[in-house]
Design a protein around this motif. Sequence first.
Motif, short mmCIF file in Angstrom:
data_model
loop_
_atom_site.label_atom_id
_atom_site.label_comp_id
_atom_site.label_asym_id
_atom_site.label_seq_id
_atom_site.Cartn_x
_atom_site.Cartn_y
_atom_site.Cartn_z
N ALA A 58 0.69 -1.20 0.01
CA ALA A 58 -0.05 -0.01 0.06
C ALA A 58 0.92 1.06 -0.04
CB ALA A 58 -1.10 -0.12 1.41
N GLU A 59 1.98 1.25 0.79
CA GLU A 59 2.82 2.33 0.69
C GLU A 59 3.64 2.75 -0.42
OE1 GLU A 59 5.69 2.17 4.02
OE2 GLU A 59 4.26 1.92 5.51
N VAL A 60 4.06 1.48 -0.96
CA VAL A 60 4.74 1.70 -2.52
C VAL A 60 3.66 2.20 -3.43
CG1 VAL A 60 5.48 0.32 -4.23
CG2 VAL A 60 6.40 -0.05 -2.02
N THR A 61 2.60 1.82 -3.35
CA THR A 61 1.33 2.31 -4.41
C THR A 61 1.19 3.67 -4.13
OG1 THR A 61 0.63 -0.10 -4.64
CG2 THR A 61 -0.81 1.68 -5.23
N ALA A 62 0.89 4.17 -2.96
CA ALA A 62 0.49 5.34 -2.55
C ALA A 62 1.57 6.44 -2.97
CB ALA A 62 0.30 5.63 -0.99
N ALA A 63 2.77 6.04 -3.06
CA ALA A 63 3.85 6.99 -3.54
C ALA A 63 3.57 7.74 -4.77
CB ALA A 63 5.25 6.28 -3.42
N ALA A 64 2.90 7.07 -5.71
CA ALA A 64 2.62 7.70 -6.81
C ALA A 64 1.80 9.05 -6.67
CB ALA A 64 1.65 6.65 -7.65
N GLU A 65 1.12 8.95 -5.61
CA GLU A 65 0.40 10.16 -4.98
C GLU A 65 0.79 11.34 -4.24
OE1 GLU A 65 -2.39 10.45 -6.99
OE2 GLU A 65 -2.11 8.44 -7.67
N GLN A 66 2.30 11.08 -3.83
CA GLN A 66 2.78 11.94 -2.73
C GLN A 66 3.02 13.03 -3.50
OE1 GLN A 66 6.11 10.36 -1.16
NE2 GLN A 66 7.49 10.85 -2.81
N PRO A 67 2.91 14.35 -2.91
CA PRO A 67 3.54 15.33 -3.64
C PRO A 67 4.94 15.78 -3.40
CG PRO A 67 2.56 16.04 -1.37
CD PRO A 67 2.30 14.45 -1.75
N PRO A 68 5.48 16.40 -4.47
CA PRO A 68 6.93 16.79 -4.45
C PRO A 68 7.03 17.61 -3.03
CG PRO A 68 5.94 17.47 -6.60
CD PRO A 68 4.84 17.08 -5.80
N GLY A 69 8.40 17.18 -2.61
CA GLY A 69 8.57 17.98 -1.35
C GLY A 69 9.88 17.33 -0.74
N GLN A 70 9.89 17.47 0.74
CA GLN A 70 11.03 17.00 1.59
C GLN A 70 11.25 15.44 1.32
OE1 GLN A 70 13.04 18.50 3.65
NE2 GLN A 70 12.32 20.77 3.60
#
Length: 182
Positions: A58-70
């Motif tokens: 789930a975390e790996v999949t959700a990384a596609a939606e994370q906003p650019p940033g820190q």
Amino acid sequence: MPELAPPTGLVHRSFIAAMEEFRAEGRGGPGDDTTLGATLREYGEKWHDPAVFERYVAEVTAAAEQPPGQLGVPVTTLWYTDGGEYLGRIAIRHTIATRFLREYGGHIGYDVRPTARRRGHATGMLRACLPYAAELGLESVLVTCDTDNTGSRKVIEASGGVFEDERGGKLRYWIQTELPRV
């Protein structure tokens, strides 16, 4: 026939076996600053628990939606599988908005499990991910490899990589993406 697919719990056993192969070749130690190395350090002892593995997926999949940033940039990760066998993974960074990614990391990173190497899987993965990159709006992608990684250099060149330059021990190539013809 091998194919790219979103991460899934269906290859749990094979994935764990692949991670053990990577560990056996020295990956995941304190000096391994790759994505695979960090992931092995964080999850390597916990993946056997199916609930932990599902959280990881789930975390790996959700990384596609994370906003650019820190914490980095959005990343679409696809696994290369053949039936229930995990062969490797490829990560497509939606942008190379950080200095590190622009200079050294590039848009795409990939790993093939040790027992599946030298069978064309890396080339297959890289070529197969190019339409995904095009769907993300990337007309071309930067792909890098260490100067002494002859295998990866050959994979990149066989996938249409055009050499740009060498920076900090990395060879830098650009590959044009293309949406599949309908």
